[in-house]
Design an enzyme around this catalytic site. Structure first.
Site, short mmCIF file in Angstrom:
data_model
loop_
_atom_site.label_atom_id
_atom_site.label_comp_id
_atom_site.label_asym_id
_atom_site.label_seq_id
_atom_site.Cartn_x
_atom_site.Cartn_y
_atom_site.Cartn_z
N PHE A 20 0.86 -1.19 0.00
CA PHE A 20 0.00 0.00 0.00
C PHE A 20 0.89 1.23 0.00
O PHE A 20 1.89 1.25 0.69
CB PHE A 20 -0.86 0.04 1.27
CG PHE A 20 -1.71 -1.17 1.46
CD1 PHE A 20 -2.89 -1.33 0.76
CD2 PHE A 20 -1.32 -2.17 2.34
CE1 PHE A 20 -3.68 -2.45 0.93
CE2 PHE A 20 -2.10 -3.30 2.52
CZ PHE A 20 -3.28 -3.45 1.81
N SER A 213 -5.64 5.86 8.68
CA SER A 213 -5.03 4.54 8.51
C SER A 213 -5.33 4.06 7.10
O SER A 213 -6.14 4.65 6.39
CB SER A 213 -5.59 3.57 9.53
OG SER A 213 -6.77 2.97 9.03
N LYS A 214 -4.66 2.98 6.72
CA LYS A 214 -4.83 2.54 5.34
C LYS A 214 -6.24 2.06 5.03
O LYS A 214 -6.62 1.95 3.88
CB LYS A 214 -3.78 1.49 4.98
CG LYS A 214 -3.89 0.18 5.72
CD LYS A 214 -2.94 -0.83 5.06
CE LYS A 214 -2.98 -2.18 5.73
NZ LYS A 214 -2.15 -2.24 6.93
N ARG A 215 -7.00 1.82 6.08
CA ARG A 215 -8.39 1.41 5.85
C ARG A 215 -9.33 2.59 5.61
O ARG A 215 -10.43 2.42 5.14
CB ARG A 215 -8.90 0.58 7.04
CG ARG A 215 -8.38 -0.84 7.03
CD ARG A 215 -8.75 -1.55 8.31
NE ARG A 215 -8.18 -0.88 9.47
CZ ARG A 215 -6.92 -1.04 9.89
NH1 ARG A 215 -6.13 -1.87 9.25
NH2 ARG A 215 -6.45 -0.40 10.94
N ASP A 216 -8.88 3.79 5.93
CA ASP A 216 -9.75 4.95 5.71
C ASP A 216 -9.90 5.22 4.22
O ASP A 216 -8.94 5.09 3.46
CB ASP A 216 -9.18 6.18 6.42
CG ASP A 216 -9.33 6.08 7.93
OD1 ASP A 216 -10.43 5.72 8.37
OD2 ASP A 216 -8.35 6.35 8.64
#
Ligand code: GLU
Length: 444
Positions: A20, A213-216
């Site tokens: 990512f 975070s990378k999930r946002d």
């Protein structure tokens, strides 16, 4: 010790590829790149790939593609090489062993229970951070630099590489501030000059507390690539996440940013990610593109979405795109936004239909427009605007009574590019057909 030419700035972006490319990492890379450009120095990409399981070739690809897409080319690093390579930590074992020997010899490191430890000075470490000012931190205990399985610890390889690569400025995320006293102990143990540190504040998520975070949503560079954002717009936006040109401007050319950028100008406070601002900036960049370039970018998107046929009318496409360019904030959604230009059985927005029929006499107005169009000669935007004004005057109603019904009959929508632009692009015949069909379908 390596000779460091103090006059030459050498900065590095040192990611551990995970697959990512987070916008926080992209901003760290960008600030390093900007500082190198600003000082006429060297920007190095160093891959901290000691965790073999996660550091796959695909993960590296994602990172390098993202950096190149943003225009963040490196002067030394993978695929470019340079005098300080290799640029993968996984290929630098011999160098780490050599540096370890130095510490063992000088008595700064010792072996205990199979691991190698750094003997710390125990003194407070004064970090003159270019962003945060003076920060004092200290280590209380010796720490491991080589595990008993013979693999080096992050702090060790990070500092050895900064020394061996003659790094002058360490510009990195604030999450590393807590490591910096360990790193200073290491620089000093090696008798190496301590680089200038600059710890960049975090990026907070759009709403609520906490780091992005990378999930946002919107956290990955890849997402913007896939959504057809302009890389120069995202780059401009990322520059403003923690830095500003000291006035209220938001659209600033990269050349000017390079001139103005300085580590001391970076904000101490955390920056909040603002998707709306990014969309606004993207729209501004789209508008400033020459039409030909806008077409090159958008045509394939419309073809792929099945909106514009591969052998369609290019002049018609060009006319349509010229009015859309003024209105849209992103290329994503353009297919949906323009589908009605290419087919007569387009979607109808039901909420707008309710609005159209809620007041006045929309069908009367549309009949008037249809009749007036028949013999009308001035098929320009000004011409269509005049036509509507003359009708409004003649029938003693406001022009607004025409605008929404006409827009709706022609496009099925309540919003879109300029109405007179739509009229010009669609042309007289298509307009008359669409209005007649609309009246037929809504005749009761
Ligand atoms: N590999 C570290 C990271 O990705 C680099 C830290 C540094 O820049 O010193 O966070």
């Amino acid at each position: 010790m390596d000779t460091v030419n103090k006059k030459t700035t050498r900065v590095r972006f040192a990611p551990s590829p995970t697959g990512f490319f987070h916008i926080g990492s992209a901003r760290t890379a960008l600030f390093n790149w900007l500082y190198a450009k600003h000082t006429g120095g060297t920007f190095i990409l160093r891959i901290e790939d000691t965790d073999k399981a996660r550091n796959t070739p695909e993960a590296l690809r994602v990172l390098m593609d993202g950096m190149r897409w943003l225009g963040l080319d490196w002067d030394e690093g993978p695929e470019v090489e340079g005098a300080y390579g290799p640029y993968f930590q996984s290929q630098r074992n011999a160098i780490y062993k050599e540096y370890l020997e130095k510490l063992l010899k000088s008595g700064h490191a010792y072996e205990k229970e199979g691991a190698i430890w750094l003997k710390i000075s125990g003194e407070p470490q004064v970090i003159e951070d270019a962003i945060r000012g003076t920060v004092v931190r200290g280590e209380e205990k010796d720490f491991v630099i080589f595990r008993s399985d013979g693999t080096p610890i992050f702090h060790f390889v990070n500092v050895v590489d900064d020394i061996a690569m003659a790094i002058t400025h360490v510009i990195r995320g604030e999450d590393h501030l807590s490591n910096t006293s360990k790193h200073m102990e290491l620089f000093k143990a090696f008798g190496a000059p301590v680089p200038i540190f600059a710890h960049i504040p975090l990026i907070l998520k759009t709403d609520g507390p906490g780091k992005m975070s990378k999930r946002d949503k919107g956290a990955l560079v890849e997402e913007y690539q896939n959504r057809h954002f302009l890389p120069q717009a995202l780059r401009n936006y990322l520059c403003l996440l923690g830095w500003s040109p000291k006035d209220d401007r938001e659209i600033v050319s990269i050349q000017e940013i390079i001139t103005l950028f300085d580590l001391h100008g970076i904000n101490k406070n955390n920056a909040r990610f603002d998707e709306q601002k990014l969309a606004f900036i993207n729209g501004e960049y789209l508008r400033s593109l020459p039409l030909e370039e806008f077409i090159v970018l958008t045509r394939p998107v419309l073809v792929e979405a099945g909106v514009f046929p591969a052998k369609g009318d290019e002049d018609y496409l060009k006319a349509m795109l010229s009015i859309c360019k003024e209105k849209i904030r992103s290329i994503e959604g353009l297919a949906e936004y323009t589908a009605y230009f290419f087919k007569d059985d387009f979607m109808w927005d039901e909420a707008t239909r309710v609005k159209v029929f809620a007041k006045g006499q929309p069908k009367e107005r549309l009949k008037e427009v249809c009749e007036a169009l028949q013999g009308y000669q001035d098929l320009t935007e000004v011409g269509f605007e005049r036509l509507i004004h003359e009708l409004a005057e003649k029938h003693g109603v406001k022009t607004s009574e025409y605008l929404l019904p006409v827009r709706f009959a022609l496009s099925g929508q309540g919003v879109g590019p300029s109405l007179f632009g739509i009229m010009r692009v669609l042309g007289k015949e298509r307009m008359i057909n669409r209005i007649e069909n609309f009246l037929k379908k809504n005749s009761n």
